[in-house]
Design a protein around this motif. Structure first.
Motif, PDB file in Angstrom:
ATOM      1  N   VAL A   1       0.733  -1.275   0.084  1.00 37.83           N
ATOM      2  CA  VAL A   1       0.010   0.091   0.113  1.00 37.83           C
ATOM      3  C   VAL A   1       0.717   1.189  -0.173  1.00 37.83           C
ATOM      4  O   VAL A   1       0.751   2.143  -0.571  1.00 37.83           O
ATOM      5  N   ASP A   2       2.027   1.384   0.919  1.00 34.15           N
ATOM      6  CA  ASP A   2       2.721   2.465   1.007  1.00 34.15           C
ATOM      7  C   ASP A   2       3.382   2.846  -0.392  1.00 34.15           C
ATOM      8  O   ASP A   2       3.460   3.825  -0.815  1.00 34.15           O
TER       9      ASP A   2
ATOM     10  N   ASP B   1     -13.503  -8.646   9.864  1.00 39.04           N
ATOM     11  CA  ASP B   1     -11.793  -8.868  10.426  1.00 39.04           C
ATOM     12  C   ASP B   1     -10.932  -8.588   9.244  1.00 39.04           C
ATOM     13  O   ASP B   1      -9.907  -7.646   9.414  1.00 39.04           O
ATOM     14  N   ALA B   2     -11.350  -9.100   7.952  1.00 37.00           N
ATOM     15  CA  ALA B   2     -10.302  -8.713   6.932  1.00 37.00           C
ATOM     16  C   ALA B   2     -10.350  -7.563   6.761  1.00 37.00           C
ATOM     17  O   ALA B   2      -9.458  -6.783   6.128  1.00 37.00           O
ATOM     18  N   ALA B   3     -11.762  -6.733   6.575  1.00 42.20           N
ATOM     19  CA  ALA B   3     -11.902  -5.382   5.984  1.00 42.20           C
ATOM     20  C   ALA B   3     -11.119  -4.415   7.036  1.00 42.20           C
ATOM     21  O   ALA B   3     -10.410  -3.782   6.651  1.00 42.20           O
ATOM     22  N   GLU B   4     -11.221  -4.878   8.412  1.00 43.19           N
ATOM     23  CA  GLU B   4     -10.597  -4.018   9.409  1.00 43.19           C
ATOM     24  C   GLU B   4      -8.983  -4.068   9.294  1.00 43.19           C
ATOM     25  O   GLU B   4      -8.047  -3.151   9.381  1.00 43.19           O
ATOM     26  N   ARG B   5      -8.327  -5.332   8.834  1.00 49.04           N
ATOM     27  CA  ARG B   5      -7.062  -5.562   8.529  1.00 49.04           C
ATOM     28  C   ARG B   5      -6.515  -4.538   7.452  1.00 49.04           C
ATOM     29  O   ARG B   5      -5.565  -3.988   7.498  1.00 49.04           O
ATOM     30  N   CYS B   6      -7.457  -4.583   6.398  1.00 50.19           N
ATOM     31  CA  CYS B   6      -7.070  -3.882   5.332  1.00 50.19           C
ATOM     32  C   CYS B   6      -7.035  -2.318   5.442  1.00 50.19           C
ATOM     33  O   CYS B   6      -5.924  -1.631   5.112  1.00 50.19           O
ATOM     34  N   GLN B   7      -8.000  -2.134   6.172  1.00 48.43           N
ATOM     35  CA  GLN B   7      -7.864  -0.497   6.671  1.00 48.43           C
ATOM     36  C   GLN B   7      -6.684   0.058   7.602  1.00 48.43           C
ATOM     37  O   GLN B   7      -6.036   0.604   7.241  1.00 48.43           O
ATOM     38  N   ARG B   8      -6.021  -1.131   8.474  1.00 51.73           N
ATOM     39  CA  ARG B   8      -5.103  -1.012   9.463  1.00 51.73           C
ATOM     40  C   ARG B   8      -3.747  -0.901   8.262  1.00 51.73           C
ATOM     41  O   ARG B   8      -2.806  -0.225   8.746  1.00 51.73           O
ATOM     42  N   ALA B   9      -3.802  -1.758   7.408  1.00 54.19           N
ATOM     43  CA  ALA B   9      -2.652  -1.591   6.420  1.00 54.19           C
ATOM     44  C   ALA B   9      -2.638  -0.474   5.550  1.00 54.19           C
ATOM     45  O   ALA B   9      -1.677  -0.226   4.811  1.00 54.19           O
ATOM     46  N   GLY B  10      -3.643   0.422   5.559  1.00 48.36           N
ATOM     47  CA  GLY B  10      -3.623   1.730   4.696  1.00 48.36           C
ATOM     48  C   GLY B  10      -4.588   1.754   3.668  1.00 48.36           C
ATOM     49  O   GLY B  10      -4.450   2.526   2.698  1.00 48.36           O
ATOM     50  N   PHE B  11      -5.075   0.463   3.227  1.00 42.97           N
ATOM     51  CA  PHE B  11      -5.963   0.409   1.972  1.00 42.97           C
ATOM     52  C   PHE B  11      -7.017   1.583   1.928  1.00 42.97           C
ATOM     53  O   PHE B  11      -7.476   1.923   3.051  1.00 42.97           O
ATOM     54  N   ASP B  12      -7.387   2.149   0.863  1.00 45.79           N
ATOM     55  CA  ASP B  12      -8.303   3.026   0.843  1.00 45.79           C
ATOM     56  C   ASP B  12      -9.726   2.794   0.930  1.00 45.79           C
ATOM     57  O   ASP B  12     -10.578   3.468   0.907  1.00 45.79           O
TER      58      ASP B  12
ATOM     59  N   PHE C   1     -15.405   4.518   5.251  1.00 42.28           N
ATOM     60  CA  PHE C   1     -14.580   3.658   4.707  1.00 42.28           C
ATOM     61  C   PHE C   1     -15.398   2.922   3.319  1.00 42.28           C
ATOM     62  O   PHE C   1     -16.412   2.415   3.665  1.00 42.28           O
ATOM     63  N   PRO C   2     -14.650   3.244   2.203  1.00 46.20           N
ATOM     64  CA  PRO C   2     -15.303   2.931   0.861  1.00 46.20           C
ATOM     65  C   PRO C   2     -15.399   1.422   0.931  1.00 46.20           C
ATOM     66  O   PRO C   2     -14.513   0.678   1.179  1.00 46.20           O
ATOM     67  N   VAL C   3     -16.772   0.933   0.653  1.00 39.72           N
ATOM     68  CA  VAL C   3     -17.237  -0.559   0.392  1.00 39.72           C
ATOM     69  C   VAL C   3     -17.823  -0.705  -0.996  1.00 39.72           C
ATOM     70  O   VAL C   3     -18.725  -0.270  -1.027  1.00 39.72           O
ATOM     71  N   ILE C   4     -17.268  -1.288  -1.734  1.00 39.15           N
ATOM     72  CA  ILE C   4     -17.753  -1.380  -3.236  1.00 39.15           C
ATOM     73  C   ILE C   4     -17.910  -3.089  -3.475  1.00 39.15           C
ATOM     74  O   ILE C   4     -17.571  -3.938  -2.795  1.00 39.15           O
ATOM     75  N   VAL C   5     -18.626  -3.434  -4.288  1.00 41.23           N
ATOM     76  CA  VAL C   5     -19.089  -4.801  -4.644  1.00 41.23           C
ATOM     77  C   VAL C   5     -18.962  -5.305  -6.203  1.00 41.23           C
ATOM     78  O   VAL C   5     -19.200  -4.353  -6.874  1.00 41.23           O
ATOM     79  N   LYS C   6     -18.203  -6.049  -6.580  1.00 45.50           N
ATOM     80  CA  LYS C   6     -18.176  -6.719  -7.835  1.00 45.50           C
ATOM     81  C   LYS C   6     -19.413  -8.031  -7.939  1.00 45.50           C
ATOM     82  O   LYS C   6     -19.486  -8.752  -7.213  1.00 45.50           O
ATOM     83  N   MET C   7     -19.973  -7.613  -8.936  1.00 41.52           N
ATOM     84  CA  MET C   7     -21.288  -8.839  -9.117  1.00 41.52           C
ATOM     85  C   MET C   7     -21.470  -8.651 -10.702  1.00 41.52           C
ATOM     86  O   MET C   7     -20.859  -8.074 -11.491  1.00 41.52           O
TER      87      MET C   7
END
Length: 421
Positions: free
Chosen positions: A91-92, A154-165, A218-224
């Motif tokens: 991410v960085d 949990d995974a989304a929270e880890r992604c936020q902690r890693a810096g994902f947008d 925190f943006p959440v989008i869906v692929k469908m």
């Protein structure tokens, strides 16, 4: 240079995030992690040139949220805190080039060759065998579904902690969330099966859990899918998928990206030619198929190749067949993936109101500076839709495997390195 008035380079908002352009890098499996799902320098090397090329938004390949949802040996994971540091490094590096970065969260469900993924079993909504892989999954219990809801959050929270947008929930192409949506693969009689409201319940609970954990910003989008493309089976057509998208919008998502098809569908999601694709599959992930299926695919590969080349000829914007119906009903951005190669085709799709933004995968694999070249109207390596890269996904690193295009790409990157830009 770019024309300031081009609709392709007008800002667009996804939740509270504002992006300066409307051509994004869609998710493609990197096959560059460690056996334990950790990010490596090879993942950094894959994404930095795409970010350097000015791409406004990059979406990672599918990242598994739990070990039983892993689909390939070198897939990235975010199932444990030990993954955060490696992902943060990626991410960085992307942020240093000015791009925004979303993590695609996924569970493969029944679309897995257990021996290939080194998994003892597969899970799905129901015990419907996958006709391509021969995998018959175990149906998830309500308690297991609730555990997965927590693991996605949990995974989304880890992604936020890693810096994902932001994150993208993968509910397309026949993976687990798609399996719950589709009547063909969801034959449950409990609160997660039957009506469309019930079949969307799993993903709506995931969205709610993420929102509860991370808040509305925190943006959440869906692929469908825009269509399941499952002839003679009880797959979803566009109208019901639009209704599902309306429910997901009400649950709080910020955008949808529209794709098509399941593994069982063949190749409607990539299109082009499939000689190299099927050859590479047989040498890679399909080597782990059950013996009878592997033998049949090997024997009938020329016929399957011929049929695929006829059925799924390459064309730009093939999912524009579905996106207008989503546009008519949704107030959130609709992103269309599907074979875009030229600026004219992208601008026409957005200008006609068929979608709000477009995304591409193979074009960026062939040319990491695809966005810059489209914006500045400069030539660059052009994907020829040979799908050799698709055939290698899961078994070999994401890369252009067409010799001429790859040579042009390597020369371009070498010039960039020498120039220091």
């Amino acid at each position: 240079m770019s024309a300031p008035g081009s609709v392709l380079f007008k800002p667009i908002g996804i939740g509270r995030l504002v992006l300066p352009g409307r051509l994004f890098k869609t998710a493609t499996a990197e096959t560059r992690g460690t056996a334990d799902g950790l990010a490596t320098d090879a993942v950094v090397d894959f994404y930095v040139p795409i970010a350097r090329g000015g791409t406004p938004l990059i979406i990672t390949g599918n990242i598994y949220v739990s070990r039983d949802g892993k689909s390939a040996p070198l897939q990235l994971g975010v199932d444990d805190d030990d993954k955060i540091a490696g992902l943060a490094k990626v991410v960085d590096a992307v942020h240093a080039q000015g791009a925004k970065f979303f993590a695609q969260l996924n569970h493969c469900g029944r679309q897995v060759i257990p021996r290939f993924a080194q998994s003892p079993e597969a899970f799905s909504a129901s015990d419907v065998k996958d006709l391509l892989t021969g995998t018959r999954p175990l149906p998830l219990t309500p308690a297991q579904i609730q555990r997965l809801v927590g693991q996605f959050a949990d995974a989304a929270e880890r992604c936020q902690r890693a810096g994902f947008d932001g994150v993208q929930l993968h509910s397309a192409n026949g993976y687990l969330l798609s399996q719950f949506l589709t009547p063909y693969t969801n034959r449950r009689s409990d609160q997660y099966g039957g009506s469309l409201e019930n079949r969307t319940r799993f993903i709506r609970e995931i969205i709610q859990a993420i929102r509860t954990r991370l808040g509305p910003g925190f943006p959440v989008i869906v692929k469908m899918n825009g269509s399941d493309w499952l002839p003679l089976r009880d797959g979803l057509k566009t109208g019901e998928l639009v209704e599902a998208a309306v429910m997901l919008q009400q649950a709080g998502i910020d955008a949808v990206e529209i794709s098509v098809g399941h593994y069982e569908s063949g190749f409607p999601m990539v299109r082009g030619t499939f000689d190299l694709c099927l050859r590479n599959m047989l040498e890679g992930s399909m080597r782990y198929l059950p013996p009878l299926r592997r033998t049949l695919l090997r024997v009938f590969r020329p016929l399957v190749t011929l049929a695929s080349n006829l059925l799924w000829k390459g064309r730009q914007g093939y999912n524009l067949d579905y996106t207008p119906q989503f546009k008519q009903r949704l107030a959130i951005p609709v992103i269309c993936v599907g074979g875009f190669r030229t600026r004219e085709a992208m601008e026409a799709a957005i200008s006609a109101g068929k979608c709000d933004a477009v995304s591409a995968g193979r074009a960026f694999i062939a040319d990491p500076y695809f966005y810059r070249h489209i914006r500045d109207q400069q030539p660059g390596p052009l994907c020829v839709d040979c799908n050799a890269c698709v055939g290698h996904l899961g078994a070999q690193p994401a890369e252009c495997y067409h010799p001429l295009v790859k040579a042009e790409k390597d020369a371009m990157l070498a010039r960039e390195t020498l120039s220091g830009t």
